[in-house]
Each structure stands twice: as C-alpha cells, then as structure tokens.
Design a protein around this motif. Structure first.
Motif, PDB file in Angstrom:
ATOM      1  N   MET A  27       0.824  -1.205   0.000  1.00  0.00           N
ATOM      2  CA  MET A  27       0.000   0.000   0.000  1.00  0.00           C
ATOM      3  C   MET A  27       0.865   1.265   0.000  1.00  0.00           C
ATOM      4  O   MET A  27       0.590   2.201  -0.749  1.00  0.00           O
ATOM      5  CB  MET A  27      -0.925   0.009   1.219  1.00  0.00           C
ATOM      6  CG  MET A  27      -1.938   1.127   1.187  1.00  0.00           C
ATOM      7  SD  MET A  27      -3.190   0.993   2.458  1.00  0.00           S
ATOM      8  CE  MET A  27      -2.241   1.327   3.915  1.00  0.00           C
ATOM      9  N   VAL A  28       1.921   1.277   0.804  1.00  0.00           N
ATOM     10  CA  VAL A  28       2.822   2.436   0.823  1.00  0.00           C
ATOM     11  C   VAL A  28       3.490   2.607  -0.535  1.00  0.00           C
ATOM     12  O   VAL A  28       3.583   3.723  -1.059  1.00  0.00           O
ATOM     13  CB  VAL A  28       3.870   2.288   1.950  1.00  0.00           C
ATOM     14  CG1 VAL A  28       4.964   3.331   1.823  1.00  0.00           C
ATOM     15  CG2 VAL A  28       3.197   2.398   3.307  1.00  0.00           C
ATOM     16  N   ILE A  30       2.437   1.576  -3.510  1.00  0.00           N
ATOM     17  CA  ILE A  30       1.454   1.993  -4.513  1.00  0.00           C
ATOM     18  C   ILE A  30       1.077   3.460  -4.316  1.00  0.00           C
ATOM     19  O   ILE A  30       0.932   4.204  -5.289  1.00  0.00           O
ATOM     20  CB  ILE A  30       0.227   1.069  -4.473  1.00  0.00           C
ATOM     21  CG1 ILE A  30       0.614  -0.319  -4.987  1.00  0.00           C
ATOM     22  CG2 ILE A  30      -0.927   1.642  -5.286  1.00  0.00           C
ATOM     23  CD1 ILE A  30      -0.422  -1.380  -4.754  1.00  0.00           C
ATOM     24  N   CYS A  31       0.935   3.875  -3.059  1.00  0.00           N
ATOM     25  CA  CYS A  31       0.615   5.290  -2.796  1.00  0.00           C
ATOM     26  C   CYS A  31       1.733   6.207  -3.268  1.00  0.00           C
ATOM     27  O   CYS A  31       1.478   7.253  -3.883  1.00  0.00           O
ATOM     28  CB  CYS A  31       0.362   5.503  -1.312  1.00  0.00           C
ATOM     29  SG  CYS A  31      -1.178   4.796  -0.732  1.00  0.00           S
ATOM     30  N   LEU A  32       2.978   5.836  -2.990  1.00  0.00           N
ATOM     31  CA  LEU A  32       4.104   6.647  -3.449  1.00  0.00           C
ATOM     32  C   LEU A  32       4.171   6.694  -4.971  1.00  0.00           C
ATOM     33  O   LEU A  32       4.446   7.749  -5.557  1.00  0.00           O
ATOM     34  CB  LEU A  32       5.422   6.104  -2.881  1.00  0.00           C
ATOM     35  CG  LEU A  32       5.718   6.430  -1.429  1.00  0.00           C
ATOM     36  CD1 LEU A  32       6.937   5.644  -0.961  1.00  0.00           C
ATOM     37  CD2 LEU A  32       5.949   7.909  -1.239  1.00  0.00           C
ATOM     38  N   THR A  34       1.646   6.281  -7.084  1.00  0.00           N
ATOM     39  CA  THR A  34       0.518   7.081  -7.558  1.00  0.00           C
ATOM     40  C   THR A  34       0.801   8.564  -7.384  1.00  0.00           C
ATOM     41  O   THR A  34       0.508   9.377  -8.273  1.00  0.00           O
ATOM     42  CB  THR A  34      -0.770   6.696  -6.798  1.00  0.00           C
ATOM     43  OG1 THR A  34      -0.991   5.303  -6.976  1.00  0.00           O
ATOM     44  CG2 THR A  34      -1.957   7.474  -7.311  1.00  0.00           C
ATOM     45  N   TRP A  35       1.401   8.910  -6.258  1.00  0.00           N
ATOM     46  CA  TRP A  35       1.766  10.300  -6.005  1.00  0.00           C
ATOM     47  C   TRP A  35       2.771  10.776  -7.052  1.00  0.00           C
ATOM     48  O   TRP A  35       2.667  11.884  -7.579  1.00  0.00           O
ATOM     49  CB  TRP A  35       2.327  10.426  -4.603  1.00  0.00           C
ATOM     50  CG  TRP A  35       2.761  11.798  -4.183  1.00  0.00           C
ATOM     51  CD1 TRP A  35       2.384  12.986  -4.732  1.00  0.00           C
ATOM     52  CD2 TRP A  35       3.651  12.113  -3.124  1.00  0.00           C
ATOM     53  NE1 TRP A  35       2.981  14.021  -4.063  1.00  0.00           N
ATOM     54  CE2 TRP A  35       3.765  13.517  -3.068  1.00  0.00           C
ATOM     55  CE3 TRP A  35       4.367  11.356  -2.199  1.00  0.00           C
ATOM     56  CZ2 TRP A  35       4.562  14.171  -2.143  1.00  0.00           C
ATOM     57  CZ3 TRP A  35       5.151  12.016  -1.269  1.00  0.00           C
ATOM     58  CH2 TRP A  35       5.245  13.391  -1.244  1.00  0.00           C
ATOM     59  N   SER A  38       0.893  11.293 -10.413  1.00  0.00           N
ATOM     60  CA  SER A  38      -0.075  12.387 -10.469  1.00  0.00           C
ATOM     61  C   SER A  38       0.532  13.747 -10.139  1.00  0.00           C
ATOM     62  O   SER A  38       0.137  14.752 -10.732  1.00  0.00           O
ATOM     63  CB  SER A  38      -1.245  12.099  -9.522  1.00  0.00           C
ATOM     64  OG  SER A  38      -0.789  12.091  -8.184  1.00  0.00           O
ATOM     65  N   GLN A  39       1.475  13.806  -9.216  1.00  0.00           N
ATOM     66  CA  GLN A  39       2.005  15.088  -8.747  1.00  0.00           C
ATOM     67  C   GLN A  39       3.452  15.337  -9.176  1.00  0.00           C
ATOM     68  O   GLN A  39       3.964  16.435  -9.004  1.00  0.00           O
ATOM     69  CB  GLN A  39       1.957  15.143  -7.214  1.00  0.00           C
ATOM     70  CG  GLN A  39       0.612  14.874  -6.617  1.00  0.00           C
ATOM     71  CD  GLN A  39      -0.262  16.094  -6.600  1.00  0.00           C
ATOM     72  OE1 GLN A  39       0.235  17.193  -6.425  1.00  0.00           O
ATOM     73  NE2 GLN A  39      -1.550  15.899  -6.791  1.00  0.00           N
ATOM     74  N   HIS A  46      12.262   9.158  -4.880  1.00  0.00           N
ATOM     75  CA  HIS A  46      10.846   8.863  -4.629  1.00  0.00           C
ATOM     76  C   HIS A  46      10.401   7.582  -5.357  1.00  0.00           C
ATOM     77  O   HIS A  46       9.829   6.683  -4.744  1.00  0.00           O
ATOM     78  CB  HIS A  46      10.034  10.071  -5.104  1.00  0.00           C
ATOM     79  CG  HIS A  46       8.569   9.985  -4.858  1.00  0.00           C
ATOM     80  ND1 HIS A  46       7.833  11.074  -4.529  1.00  0.00           N
ATOM     81  CD2 HIS A  46       7.682   8.967  -4.906  1.00  0.00           C
ATOM     82  CE1 HIS A  46       6.577  10.737  -4.377  1.00  0.00           C
ATOM     83  NE2 HIS A  46       6.467   9.451  -4.611  1.00  0.00           N
ATOM     84  N   ALA A  50       9.480   3.803  -3.877  1.00  0.00           N
ATOM     85  CA  ALA A  50       8.172   3.187  -4.109  1.00  0.00           C
ATOM     86  C   ALA A  50       8.345   1.779  -4.673  1.00  0.00           C
ATOM     87  O   ALA A  50       7.671   0.843  -4.228  1.00  0.00           O
ATOM     88  CB  ALA A  50       7.348   4.056  -5.058  1.00  0.00           C
TER      89      ALA A  50
END
Length: 67
Positions: A27-28, A30-32, A34-35, A38-39, A46, A50
């Motif tokens: 989850m961490v 995938i969140c990184l 995705t961040w 998108s950003q 980074h 991930a």
C-alpha cells in the motif's frame, strides 16, 4: 467485561497485521507511485523507494504462501 472483548479484538487485529504486514508495504509503495505519477516526484529517490516497497511487499507475500 467490555475490556476483555476489546482486548480480544485488539489481539485479533494485531495478529492480522503481523500475518499480513506485506499489505502495508504494498500500500505504501502503490501510494508513493501514484503520487509520483499524479504530482511528480516529491523528493530525490521517490520512485525507487516506491518500487522497493512494492518489491518488498511481493517478496514478503511470496514467502508466506503455504502449500
């Protein structure tokens, strides 16, 4: 009596987390990722970080397979 019920539930939750901690790594990661998509990359390293979390999660899950 309620304290005993809460303690039993906490023990169940902690055992689940210990058994399925690979989900947290995934989850961490995938969140990184995705961040980053998108950003943009938020800090140096980074995306490799991930990927490392995702690979560690997959590795932990594959060692837990039974059968």
């Amino acid at each position: 009596m309620q304290i005993l019920i809460i303690n039993k539930e906490m023990k169940k939750i902690l055992n689940f987390i210990k058994k399925e901690c690979w989900l947290g790594f995934m989850m961490v990661g995938i969140c990184l990722m995705t961040w980053a998509v998108s950003q943009g990359e938020g800090f140096v390293g980074h995306i490799p970080l991930a990927c490392l979390f995702i690979v560690m999660g997959v590795g932990m899950e594959s060692t837990n397979l039974k059968g």
